[in-house]
Scaffold this motif. Structure first.
Motif, PDB file in Angstrom:
ATOM      1  N   VAL A  94      -7.666  10.449   0.458  1.00  0.00           N
ATOM      2  CA  VAL A  94      -8.397   9.625  -0.512  1.00  0.00           C
ATOM      3  C   VAL A  94      -7.434   8.640  -1.180  1.00  0.00           C
ATOM      4  N   ALA A  95      -6.282   9.159  -1.588  1.00  0.00           N
ATOM      5  CA  ALA A  95      -5.288   8.312  -2.253  1.00  0.00           C
ATOM      6  C   ALA A  95      -4.846   7.162  -1.347  1.00  0.00           C
ATOM      7  N   LEU A  96      -4.676   7.455  -0.053  1.00  0.00           N
ATOM      8  CA  LEU A  96      -4.270   6.417   0.899  1.00  0.00           C
ATOM      9  C   LEU A  96      -5.304   5.300   0.964  1.00  0.00           C
ATOM     10  N   ILE A  97      -6.556   5.684   1.094  1.00  0.00           N
ATOM     11  CA  ILE A  97      -7.616   4.692   1.246  1.00  0.00           C
ATOM     12  C   ILE A  97      -7.752   3.846  -0.022  1.00  0.00           C
ATOM     13  N   VAL A  98      -7.681   4.475  -1.200  1.00  0.00           N
ATOM     14  CA  VAL A  98      -7.803   3.660  -2.414  1.00  0.00           C
ATOM     15  C   VAL A  98      -6.557   2.810  -2.638  1.00  0.00           C
ATOM     16  N   ALA A  99      -5.408   3.249  -2.128  1.00  0.00           N
ATOM     17  CA  ALA A  99      -4.208   2.408  -2.220  1.00  0.00           C
ATOM     18  C   ALA A  99      -4.392   1.140  -1.391  1.00  0.00           C
ATOM     19  N   ILE A 134      -6.299   0.053  10.200  1.00  0.00           N
ATOM     20  CA  ILE A 134      -5.204   0.592   9.381  1.00  0.00           C
ATOM     21  C   ILE A 134      -5.660   1.864   8.664  1.00  0.00           C
ATOM     22  N   GLY A 135      -6.848   1.797   8.062  1.00  0.00           N
ATOM     23  CA  GLY A 135      -7.374   2.967   7.358  1.00  0.00           C
ATOM     24  C   GLY A 135      -7.491   4.177   8.274  1.00  0.00           C
ATOM     25  N   VAL A 136      -8.061   3.951   9.462  1.00  0.00           N
ATOM     26  CA  VAL A 136      -8.266   5.060  10.394  1.00  0.00           C
ATOM     27  C   VAL A 136      -6.933   5.656  10.835  1.00  0.00           C
ATOM     28  N   VAL A 137      -5.991   4.790  11.183  1.00  0.00           N
ATOM     29  CA  VAL A 137      -4.701   5.283  11.677  1.00  0.00           C
ATOM     30  C   VAL A 137      -3.988   6.092  10.589  1.00  0.00           C
ATOM     31  N   LEU A 138      -4.014   5.575   9.341  1.00  0.00           N
ATOM     32  CA  LEU A 138      -3.303   6.287   8.275  1.00  0.00           C
ATOM     33  C   LEU A 138      -3.932   7.639   7.972  1.00  0.00           C
ATOM     34  N   GLN A 139      -5.254   7.670   7.991  1.00  0.00           N
ATOM     35  CA  GLN A 139      -5.901   8.964   7.751  1.00  0.00           C
ATOM     36  C   GLN A 139      -5.568   9.948   8.861  1.00  0.00           C
ATOM     37  N   ALA A 140      -5.547   9.426  10.090  1.00  0.00           N
ATOM     38  CA  ALA A 140      -5.194  10.297  11.213  1.00  0.00           C
ATOM     39  C   ALA A 140      -3.778  10.835  11.033  1.00  0.00           C
ATOM     40  N   LEU A 141      -2.878   9.984  10.496  1.00  0.00           N
ATOM     41  CA  LEU A 141      -1.503  10.418  10.263  1.00  0.00           C
ATOM     42  C   LEU A 141      -1.461  11.579   9.270  1.00  0.00           C
ATOM     43  N   MET A 168       0.816  -1.205   0.000  1.00  0.00           N
ATOM     44  CA  MET A 168       0.000   0.000   0.000  1.00  0.00           C
ATOM     45  C   MET A 168       0.853   1.261   0.000  1.00  0.00           C
ATOM     46  N   VAL A 169       1.858   1.292   0.886  1.00  0.00           N
ATOM     47  CA  VAL A 169       2.681   2.502   0.999  1.00  0.00           C
ATOM     48  C   VAL A 169       3.476   2.732  -0.293  1.00  0.00           C
ATOM     49  N   ILE A 170       4.050   1.674  -0.847  1.00  0.00           N
ATOM     50  CA  ILE A 170       4.802   1.848  -2.099  1.00  0.00           C
ATOM     51  C   ILE A 170       3.860   2.268  -3.223  1.00  0.00           C
ATOM     52  N   GLY A 171       2.700   1.601  -3.291  1.00  0.00           N
ATOM     53  CA  GLY A 171       1.725   1.969  -4.319  1.00  0.00           C
ATOM     54  C   GLY A 171       1.272   3.411  -4.155  1.00  0.00           C
ATOM     55  N   PHE A 172       1.056   3.813  -2.920  1.00  0.00           N
ATOM     56  CA  PHE A 172       0.666   5.189  -2.621  1.00  0.00           C
ATOM     57  C   PHE A 172       1.759   6.168  -3.061  1.00  0.00           C
ATOM     58  N   GLY A 173       2.991   5.843  -2.698  1.00  0.00           N
ATOM     59  CA  GLY A 173       4.116   6.725  -3.056  1.00  0.00           C
ATOM     60  C   GLY A 173       4.231   6.893  -4.558  1.00  0.00           C
ATOM     61  N   ILE A 174       4.194   5.758  -5.281  1.00  0.00           N
ATOM     62  CA  ILE A 174       4.278   5.828  -6.740  1.00  0.00           C
ATOM     63  C   ILE A 174       3.098   6.629  -7.283  1.00  0.00           C
ATOM     64  N   GLY A 175       1.917   6.368  -6.718  1.00  0.00           N
ATOM     65  CA  GLY A 175       0.720   7.071  -7.173  1.00  0.00           C
ATOM     66  C   GLY A 175       0.832   8.578  -6.980  1.00  0.00           C
ATOM     67  N   VAL A 176       1.349   8.997  -5.809  1.00  0.00           N
ATOM     68  CA  VAL A 176       1.469  10.432  -5.536  1.00  0.00           C
ATOM     69  C   VAL A 176       2.447  11.084  -6.510  1.00  0.00           C
ATOM     70  N   VAL A 177       3.603  10.443  -6.684  1.00  0.00           N
ATOM     71  CA  VAL A 177       4.606  11.016  -7.594  1.00  0.00           C
ATOM     72  C   VAL A 177       4.052  11.079  -9.019  1.00  0.00           C
ATOM     73  N   ALA A 178       3.450   9.960  -9.464  1.00  0.00           N
ATOM     74  CA  ALA A 178       2.904   9.940 -10.824  1.00  0.00           C
ATOM     75  C   ALA A 178       1.785  10.967 -10.968  1.00  0.00           C
ATOM     76  N   GLY A 179       0.936  11.057  -9.956  1.00  0.00           N
ATOM     77  CA  GLY A 179      -0.163  12.017 -10.004  1.00  0.00           C
ATOM     78  C   GLY A 179       0.340  13.447 -10.100  1.00  0.00           C
ATOM     79  N   LEU A 180       1.385  13.747  -9.316  1.00  0.00           N
ATOM     80  CA  LEU A 180       1.960  15.096  -9.341  1.00  0.00           C
ATOM     81  C   LEU A 180       2.564  15.409 -10.704  1.00  0.00           C
ATOM     82  N   LEU A 181       3.348  14.446 -11.220  1.00  0.00           N
ATOM     83  CA  LEU A 181       4.013  14.689 -12.508  1.00  0.00           C
ATOM     84  C   LEU A 181       2.981  14.854 -13.615  1.00  0.00           C
ATOM     85  N   LEU A 182       2.003  13.939 -13.657  1.00  0.00           N
ATOM     86  CA  LEU A 182       0.971  14.044 -14.689  1.00  0.00           C
ATOM     87  C   LEU A 182       0.178  15.339 -14.529  1.00  0.00           C
ATOM     88  N   GLY A 183      -0.122  15.682 -13.280  1.00  0.00           N
ATOM     89  CA  GLY A 183      -0.876  16.906 -13.013  1.00  0.00           C
ATOM     90  C   GLY A 183      -0.126  18.123 -13.528  1.00  0.00           C
TER      91      GLY A 183
END
Ligand code: ADP
Ligand code: MG
Lengths: 277, 282
Positions: B213-218, B260-267, B95-110
């Protein structure tokens, strides 16, 4: 250019004029409307000469082209015809020697007041000791010294606008352009800021073009007031304001002051009817 | 100083927050802390009580709804005795790696779409088309292509996470206040200055809300891909326990996923609070 940090206690007339003369020569502006509508003539052939160090206000109904004129002088907008000169420079784009204050304070919310004020100098790579000293001086004059580390959202609207005036002045511009800077503020705050602006201008005179809807404000501040009319936007008349400086709040109840205000109001009202006929 | 400050207050016409204080936050008086903790707790107790009652009276088959005590012992085995820690680590990593890749890709594409009209015209319709079909449906294909390891899960997680980040980034880079933009022009700001001082901070203010949102879908993507084919991970636990008809364990695993979802969102919320305004504008 004048030495920067000297305080001009004497009225501007006795000190060598600072600022630059502004000359508009047949300036007009027609906006092309996207999507094939008829072009909008916002401004028809304006000729206008402002003395160096003069405080000049523009009044007139909404849509008569005041902002258009100001943006042309600022170099933010290309005129359709004519030429604008500031000193011996022909305006062809934004210039650091022109400071602008908009109706909205346009402070960047992610920077502190101080960072906002110093941003123009930073971008121009002129963030030297002289600039910082001038910022200190202006913060002091504007009563913002205790708020420089705060963020814009932590300040009242009046203080935000003050900060944006300080930001416009910190590069010691020759020309200060203000587009309805106080119109979003309440009457009380506005009058306070008028006095504040007078102080800042007396401290270091610039050629000022000041747009307002408020005729009393225009008379209170200006050496001359330009009256504009709409459809199409034209500079109809220029009214001299021969009131002595320094001016203070007592001027607002002065007879001559009141006469000038009524006269300008009459001019606007008259032309208003004229254009509608 | 106090006297001049008072003057300022009057001339500004508005009450000012005191320097150094956080007056604004305290002024908003909501329900008391006791109520805000006590009430949800009470609701929880009532719900578990009802659950207990329903199972004790055999109103629902235990294959569908196990007793709270059974779920608890499954949780005890999985978490306290540590049976699932390896699986949790695997799912979190994916999840964390997928999230990281997703954020970077999302930023670059954006950034790309915000800045290049040509690329937006050329590619954006495909991005939208891609977004509107269920990407989890590709998971079986990805498992065939990438095997039973972590990579297909990371791929699905990233393919879900990049989208909210990309749309937020596009909005953040392009939806610039017209007056602020005019101001930047008036001080002779270059495109780089405009990026650095206006567009980037603006994008950050749009970006942060997209991150939870990205965290939860990851998390969703990682677990869904595990359901398709995996040897470890919480998704694998779900499939494996299901084969044994071990409903309490399935419930326990769902509880873990929710936690896990709750803790990560809180983070993310916490991160947003502690980062300075210069990084995350408010
Ligand atoms: N970008 C633009 N495109 C088309 N028309 C415009 C544009 N900006 C201003 N106008 C028109 O030009 C006229 C003058 O506008 P403006 O200079 O903003 O007036 P003022 O500042 O006196 O209210 C108005 O009729 C306005 O609708
Ligand atoms: Mg205007």
């Amino acid at each position: 250019m004048s030495s920067v940090m000297t305080t001009h206690d004497a009225p501007p007339a006795t000190t060598p004029p600072t600022g630059r003369a502004i000359v508009l020569d047949g300036v007009s502006k027609t906006y092309d409307v996207k999507g094939g509508g008829a072009p909008v003539t916002a401004l028809t052939s304006v000729d206008l000469t402002l003395r160096a160090g003069e405080f000049f206000s523009l009044v007139g109904p909404s849509g008569c082209g005041k902002s258009t004129l100001l943006n042309v002088v600022a170099g933010l907008l290309d005129a359709s015809t004519g030429q604008t000169r500031i000193g011996d420079r022909t305006v062809s784009g934004p210039d650091r020697a022109t400071g602008i204050v908009f109706q909205k304070a346009t402070l960047l919310t992610w920077l502190t007041i101080e960072e906002n004020v110093l941003l123009p100098s930073k971008i121009a790579k002129r963030l030297d000791d002289e600039t910082r000293a001038r910022a200190d001086h202006l913060f002091e004059l504007a009563g913002l010294a205790d708020f420089r580390k705060r963020y814009p959202s932590e300040l009242s609207g009046g203080m935000q606008q003050r900060a944006s005036i300080v930001r416009a002045l910190v590069g010691d511009p020759d020309v200060l352009l203000m587009d309805e800077p106080f119109s979003a503020l309440d009457e009380f705050t506005r009058e306070g800021l008028n006095d504040e602006l007078m102080r800042l201008w007396t401290d270091s005179p610039k050629t000022v073009v000041f747009i307002t809807h408020n005729i009393a404000e225009a008379v209170y501040l200006s050496d001359r007031v330009g009256v504009m009319t709409s459809r199409p936007g034209t500079l109809k008349e220029i009214v001299d304001v021969p009131l002595a400086r320094p001016r203070g709040p007592e001027l607002r109840s002065d007879e001559h002051f009141y006469e000038l205000v009524s006269r300008i109001r009459g001019l606007i009202g008259h032309h208003h009817e004229g254009t509608n006929r | 100083m106090t006297a001049t400050m008072l003057d300022r207050d009057i001339s500004a016409g508005t009450a000012l927050p005191q320097p150094g204080g956080r007056a604004t936050r305290k002024q908003r008086k909501g329900p008391s802390l006791g109520l805000r903790i006590g009430l949800p707790l009470l609701v929880g107790v009532v719900l578990v009580g009802a659950w207990e009652l329903v199972t004790r009276r055999d109103m629902v088959s235990p294959l569908l709804l196990p007793a709270p005590a059974d779920v608890w012992s499954a949780l005890d085995a999985g978490i306290i005795q540590g049976l699932w820690w390896g699986d949790i680590r695997v799912t979190l990593t994916e999840m964390v790696i997928g999230f990281g890749i997703g954020v970077v890709a999302g930023l670059l594409l954006g950034a790309l779409f915000a800045y290049s009209a040509i690329s937006r015209i050329a590619f954006y319709p495909y991005i939208i088309a891609l977004q509107s079909f269920p990407k989890i449906a590709v998971a079986p294909l990805l498992v065939v292509a990438l095997g039973y390891g972590m990579s297909p899960k990371i791929a699905v997680a990233a393919s879900l996470a990049y989208f909210p980040v990309m749309t937020a980034a596009i909005a953040g880079f392009t939806e610039i206040d017209k007056d602020e933009h005019n101001f930047m022009r008036s001080i002779g700001a270059s495109r780089w200055h405009e990026m650095r001082y206006l567009r980037m901070p603006n994008a950050m203010s749009y970006l942060f809300p997209s991150l939870d949102v990205a965290l939860i879908v990851a998390l969703l993507g990682a677990v869904a891909a595990e359901l398709v084919g995996a040897r470890e991970g919480l998704g694998y636990v779900l499939v494996e326990r299901q084969a044994f008809g071990d409903t309490p364990a399935i419930f326990a695993a769902l509880v873990v996923l929710a936690a896990i979802g709750v803790v990560l969102q809180a983070l993310v919320v916490l991160l947003r609070r502690v980062l300075p305004r210069s990084v995350v504008p408010r």
